[in-house]
Scaffold this motif. Structure first.
Motif, PDB file in Angstrom:
ATOM      1  N   VAL A   4      23.553  71.610 -12.401  1.00 20.81           N
ATOM      2  CA  VAL A   4      24.483  70.102 -11.825  1.00 20.81           C
ATOM      3  C   VAL A   4      24.540  70.105 -12.915  1.00 20.81           C
ATOM      4  CG1 VAL A   4      23.671  67.716 -13.034  1.00 20.81           C
ATOM      5  CG2 VAL A   4      21.844  68.525 -11.790  1.00 20.81           C
ATOM      6  N   PHE A  57      25.962  82.393 -16.262  1.00 17.49           N
ATOM      7  CA  PHE A  57      26.018  80.763 -15.629  1.00 17.49           C
ATOM      8  C   PHE A  57      26.220  80.614 -17.536  1.00 17.49           C
ATOM      9  CE2 PHE A  57      23.226  76.995 -16.416  1.00 17.49           C
ATOM     10  CZ  PHE A  57      24.252  76.387 -15.924  1.00 17.49           C
ATOM     11  N   THR A  58      26.554  81.213 -18.520  1.00 17.28           N
ATOM     12  CA  THR A  58      26.721  80.390 -19.735  1.00 17.28           C
ATOM     13  C   THR A  58      28.105  80.570 -19.520  1.00 17.28           C
ATOM     14  OG1 THR A  58      26.369  82.315 -20.884  1.00 17.28           O
ATOM     15  CG2 THR A  58      24.716  81.301 -21.695  1.00 17.28           C
ATOM     16  N   THR A  61      29.622  77.349 -17.975  1.00 14.73           N
ATOM     17  CA  THR A  61      29.375  76.825 -18.634  1.00 14.73           C
ATOM     18  C   THR A  61      30.590  76.269 -19.841  1.00 14.73           C
ATOM     19  OG1 THR A  61      27.335  77.121 -20.523  1.00 14.73           O
ATOM     20  CG2 THR A  61      26.455  76.333 -18.663  1.00 14.73           C
ATOM     21  N   ASP A  62      30.787  77.285 -20.537  1.00 15.87           N
ATOM     22  CA  ASP A  62      31.915  77.588 -21.189  1.00 15.87           C
ATOM     23  C   ASP A  62      33.041  76.682 -20.915  1.00 15.87           C
ATOM     24  OD1 ASP A  62      29.980  78.335 -23.373  1.00 15.87           O
ATOM     25  OD2 ASP A  62      31.260  80.173 -23.232  1.00 15.87           O
ATOM     26  N   HIS A  76      29.228  68.371 -18.542  1.00 18.63           N
ATOM     27  CA  HIS A  76      28.137  68.729 -18.565  1.00 18.63           C
ATOM     28  C   HIS A  76      27.788  69.478 -17.357  1.00 18.63           C
ATOM     29  CE1 HIS A  76      27.753  66.122 -22.368  1.00 18.63           C
ATOM     30  NE2 HIS A  76      27.517  65.282 -21.804  1.00 18.63           N
ATOM     31  N   THR A  77      27.365  70.938 -17.635  1.00 17.69           N
ATOM     32  CA  THR A  77      26.903  71.739 -17.153  1.00 17.69           C
ATOM     33  C   THR A  77      25.306  72.412 -17.057  1.00 17.69           C
ATOM     34  OG1 THR A  77      29.276  72.724 -16.372  1.00 17.69           O
ATOM     35  CG2 THR A  77      27.573  73.981 -15.477  1.00 17.69           C
ATOM     36  N   MET A  78      24.454  71.674 -16.335  1.00 17.63           N
ATOM     37  CA  MET A  78      22.873  71.822 -16.795  1.00 17.63           C
ATOM     38  C   MET A  78      21.988  72.747 -15.777  1.00 17.63           C
ATOM     39  SD  MET A  78      22.368  68.425 -18.894  1.00 17.63           S
ATOM     40  CE  MET A  78      21.890  68.159 -19.952  1.00 17.63           C
ATOM     41  N   HIS A  79      21.131  73.826 -16.002  1.00 14.30           N
ATOM     42  CA  HIS A  79      20.448  74.047 -15.128  1.00 14.30           C
ATOM     43  C   HIS A  79      19.465  72.695 -14.767  1.00 14.30           C
ATOM     44  CE1 HIS A  79      17.389  76.354 -13.534  1.00 14.30           C
ATOM     45  NE2 HIS A  79      17.653  78.028 -13.428  1.00 14.30           N
ATOM     46  N   GLU A  80      19.484  72.940 -13.639  1.00 14.18           N
ATOM     47  CA  GLU A  80      18.265  71.481 -12.678  1.00 14.18           C
ATOM     48  C   GLU A  80      17.009  71.702 -12.986  1.00 14.18           C
ATOM     49  OE1 GLU A  80      17.437  71.679  -9.175  1.00 14.18           O
ATOM     50  OE2 GLU A  80      16.349  74.405  -8.538  1.00 14.18           O
ATOM     51  N   GLU A  81      16.790  72.576 -14.069  1.00 11.61           N
ATOM     52  CA  GLU A  81      15.366  72.252 -14.859  1.00 11.61           C
ATOM     53  C   GLU A  81      14.863  71.636 -14.982  1.00 11.61           C
ATOM     54  OE1 GLU A  81      13.518  74.814 -12.774  1.00 11.61           O
ATOM     55  OE2 GLU A  81      11.431  73.878 -13.568  1.00 11.61           O
ATOM     56  N   ILE A  82      16.058  71.240 -16.463  1.00  7.30           N
ATOM     57  CA  ILE A  82      15.846  70.705 -17.163  1.00  7.30           C
ATOM     58  C   ILE A  82      15.283  69.171 -16.339  1.00  7.30           C
ATOM     59  CG2 ILE A  82      18.060  69.904 -17.470  1.00  7.30           C
ATOM     60  CD1 ILE A  82      17.334  69.735 -20.900  1.00  7.30           C
TER      61      ILE A  82
ATOM     62  N   LEU B   2      15.929  65.366  -7.621  1.00  9.37           N
ATOM     63  CA  LEU B   2      16.975  64.695  -8.880  1.00  9.37           C
ATOM     64  C   LEU B   2      17.204  63.633  -7.945  1.00  9.37           C
ATOM     65  CD1 LEU B   2      18.667  67.773  -9.323  1.00  9.37           C
ATOM     66  CD2 LEU B   2      17.421  67.480 -10.786  1.00  9.37           C
ATOM     67  N   ILE B  11      21.790  62.593 -19.961  1.00  8.74           N
ATOM     68  CA  ILE B  11      22.802  63.566 -20.302  1.00  8.74           C
ATOM     69  C   ILE B  11      23.050  62.073 -22.258  1.00  8.74           C
ATOM     70  CG2 ILE B  11      24.630  63.655 -20.487  1.00  8.74           C
ATOM     71  CD1 ILE B  11      24.482  64.325 -17.739  1.00  8.74           C
ATOM     72  N   LYS B  65      23.064  76.886 -23.789  1.00  9.82           N
ATOM     73  CA  LYS B  65      24.511  76.704 -22.968  1.00  9.82           C
ATOM     74  C   LYS B  65      23.541  75.895 -21.655  1.00  9.82           C
ATOM     75  CE  LYS B  65      27.599  79.225 -24.881  1.00  9.82           C
ATOM     76  NZ  LYS B  65      28.399  80.401 -25.267  1.00  9.82           N
ATOM     77  N   GLU B  66      22.369  76.558 -21.358  1.00  9.08           N
ATOM     78  CA  GLU B  66      21.863  76.962 -19.473  1.00  9.08           C
ATOM     79  C   GLU B  66      21.216  75.240 -19.505  1.00  9.08           C
ATOM     80  OE1 GLU B  66      19.620  80.306 -18.852  1.00  9.08           O
ATOM     81  OE2 GLU B  66      21.402  81.510 -19.548  1.00  9.08           O
ATOM     82  N   TYR B  67      20.900  74.826 -20.261  1.00  7.76           N
ATOM     83  CA  TYR B  67      20.273  73.816 -20.461  1.00  7.76           C
ATOM     84  C   TYR B  67      20.581  72.529 -21.212  1.00  7.76           C
ATOM     85  CZ  TYR B  67      16.364  76.669 -18.166  1.00  7.76           C
ATOM     86  OH  TYR B  67      15.256  77.399 -18.410  1.00  7.76           O
ATOM     87  N   GLY B  68      21.605  72.784 -21.596  1.00  5.11           N
ATOM     88  CA  GLY B  68      22.371  71.480 -21.765  1.00  5.11           C
ATOM     89  C   GLY B  68      21.931  71.203 -22.992  1.00  5.11           C
ATOM     90  N   LEU B 255      10.004  73.880 -21.456  1.00  3.17           N
ATOM     91  CA  LEU B 255      10.563  74.919 -21.416  1.00  3.17           C
ATOM     92  C   LEU B 255      11.244  75.919 -21.867  1.00  3.17           C
ATOM     93  CD1 LEU B 255      12.615  75.178 -18.417  1.00  3.17           C
ATOM     94  CD2 LEU B 255      13.747  72.967 -19.007  1.00  3.17           C
TER      95      LEU B 255
END
Lengths: 89, 451
Positions: A4, A57-58, A61-62, A76-82, B2, B11, B65-68, B255
């Protein structure tokens, strides 16, 4: 695998183009976009497929946060899993 | 599925309300490093730590980074060094220096386990290790130490209480040029736990697996913000709101823990269901209590509100993760919590009130600065009181006080960063010397006889 991307900040010309341009560059397929502009505040949520990325993926996001800094926006670029984990039982 | 509301809520929690993963702590067993030759033992310790933890920091940063979601600390805990060093007939300080070197090599910011478990007496190596703590903490920067001096099952080792009062003072005296910081890296426990991911009290218990990942979550700001939206809710509704918020916070911990464990090829241990404050604005446990309805933390009603908060955090978190452990609950450190600092400065919060609060919080008297002329016996008395609360209530309690050498009540010790700054607080100076010097063991309470 999906991620997302959320973009929040002052509206300027070409935000959507720049964000989706980076998606193309990293081979992230845009699945869905919701966008709204209230007064001059821009808010966009983009769902992208990241299963065929051509880089880590990182790195994506960077790159997105860097674009956010350049445009004075929060990206913000975040994996949907969160989101799935946090908001479902 | 979602939805926009959920995405924006997550966020906002991270960006505006200081939601973060406080720590990923890797526990490493050093039992296979024991050797009567201290140099050989230290070599094995260094090799084992650097081998197990070589990817810990990188994996942590990738997940971040991946999960923010910010992961503030990547840390290590090891088998209590008193056990590892027992066979060596030499000062165990070499182990502290080795831990420091290994921690620096893998890039973690703290390493815990310069510890001894003496709740029922001293075995070989225990007393030698305890006496070496001031030197070990003064000659290292990231090594943390803890000593367990009592438990519900064993009672309280009063000889160890006496010894630790002096050791706490000596830790502060030896690091007087560094704002007495040595004492901030030393915790005296009752009912210490084997899988605690939080410093300074983390160590890797002897019953644990060889290498494990434990996660500590945080998020006082998120809880406070959630409560602020319901100014007229009754107290049962307040408890429900905290439960729901704690659930969400803990899910993120689960997670991150599962992902880290998979990537590191190390089993996932526990999530510590915690509310851990930092000195940052909007990250305070005291402010949650004030949001519930206290004029200032420390006022009458503080213990009741904290009990409710601590209980609701656990009830909310327990459904959110597969295994729970560590200290789990709301931490109440003074120097690391902006609201606690203000309450201590304005006179609303005293050490006596903090002691009452420790009967219902996750741990104990934490990061409290006391006057520099506080005698060792008074600190021993404080340790004994705190251990008694833990022993009788079957909970973990601890003492981490910092005698501010050369300073008086009203002055400040300021470390900056996550450790924050603490006002020197008044402590009752009437002497408990005769009691402390009796020595021996306070017997275990009746309710320890559960079999």
């Amino acid at each position: 695998m999906r991620a997302v991307i959320t973009v929040i900040g002052k509206d300027t010309v070409g935000i959507l183009t720049k964000v989706s341009g980076i998606c193309t560059e990293y081979n992230a397929n845009v699945i869905e976009v919701t966008q709204s502009v209230l007064q001059d505040m821009f808010a966009m949520i983009m769902l992208v497929d990241i299963s065929k990325l051509n880089k880590n993926f990182t790195e994506l996001t960077d790159r997105m946060s860097q674009l956010g800094d350049e445009l004075g926006l929060k990206i913000h670029t975040m994996h949907e899993e969160i989101f799935n984990t946090m908001h479902s039982v | 599925m979602l939805n926009v509301h959920d995405i924006l809520e997550t966020i906002r929690m991270i960006q505006d309300e200081c939601l973060d993963i406080r720590t990923i702590t890797m526990g490493v067993s050093l039992l296979d490093c024991i050797d009567s030759d201290i140099d050989k033992a230290c070599e094995k310790v260094y090799d084992k730590i650097t081998r197990c933890a070589q990817n810990l920091v990188r994996v942590g940063e990738d997940i971040e980074k991946e999960y923010g979601i910010p992961i503030i600390n990547k840390r290590l805990s090891v088998t209590p060094i008193a056990i590892v060093s027992a066979a060596c007939n030499a000062s165990p300080v070499k182990f502290a220096l080795t831990m420091e070197k290994a921690a620096k090599a893998v890039g973690v910011n703290l390493i815990g386990g310069y510890s001894a478990l003496v709740q029922k007496g001293f075995s070989a190596g225990d007393e030698r290790l305890i006496r070496s703590i001031p030197e070990a903490l003064a000659s290292t920067t990231c090594v943390c130490s803890s000593v367990n001096i009592g438990s519900t099952k064993t009672g309280i080792n009063l000889d160890a209480c006496k010894l630790m009062g002096g050791i706490v003072r000596e830790c502060a005296e030896r690091t007087v040029d560094d704002k007495c910081f040595g004492a901030a890296k030393l915790v005296v426990f009752c009912n210490a736990v084997d899988d605690n991911p939080f410093m300074a009290g983390a160590f890797h218990g002897v019953g644990e697996t060889d290498c494990i990942i434990n996660v500590g979550v945080s998020g006082p700001g998120v809880v406070r913000s959630a409560l602020s939206k319901y100014p007229d809710a009754d107290i049962t509704q307040i408890s429900d709101i905290i439960k729901k918020t704690a659930y969400k916070i803990t899910r993120v911990g689960q997670l991150v823990g599962v992902t880290a464990s998979k990537r590191l090829g190390v089993p996932f241990g526990i999530v510590d269901l915690s509310l851990a404050p930092t000195p940052a604005v909007g990250d305070s446990v005291a402010h949650i209590l004030e949001e519930i309805g206290l004029e200032s933390c420390g006022a009458c009603g503080t213990t009741a509100t904290l009990a409710l908060l601590n209980d609701a955090v656990k009830k909310g978190g327990v459904m959110a993760c597969s295994r729970i452990g560590g200290l789990s609950g709301a931490f109440i450190p003074v120097s690391e919590d902006a609201g606690m600092i203000d309450a201590a400065v304005c006179g609303s919060l005293s050490i006596e009130k903090l002691e009452a609060m420790t009967a219902v919080c996750s741990v104990g008297l934490d990061m409290i600065v006391v006057p520099g002329d506080t005698p060792a016996d008074v600190i021993s008395g404080l340790i004994a009181d705190e251990a008694a609360i833990g022993m009788v209530n079957s909970k973990t309690t601890a003492v981490r006080v910092i005698p501010a050498i050369g300073m008086k009540e009203g002055e400040f010790l300021d470390w900056g960063g996550l450790f924050g700054k603490g006002p020197v607080m008044n402590i009752n100076k009437y002497s408990p010397s005769k009691f402390i010097n009796r020595g021996g063991q306070i017997p275990a309470p009746l309710h320890s006889l559960k079999n």
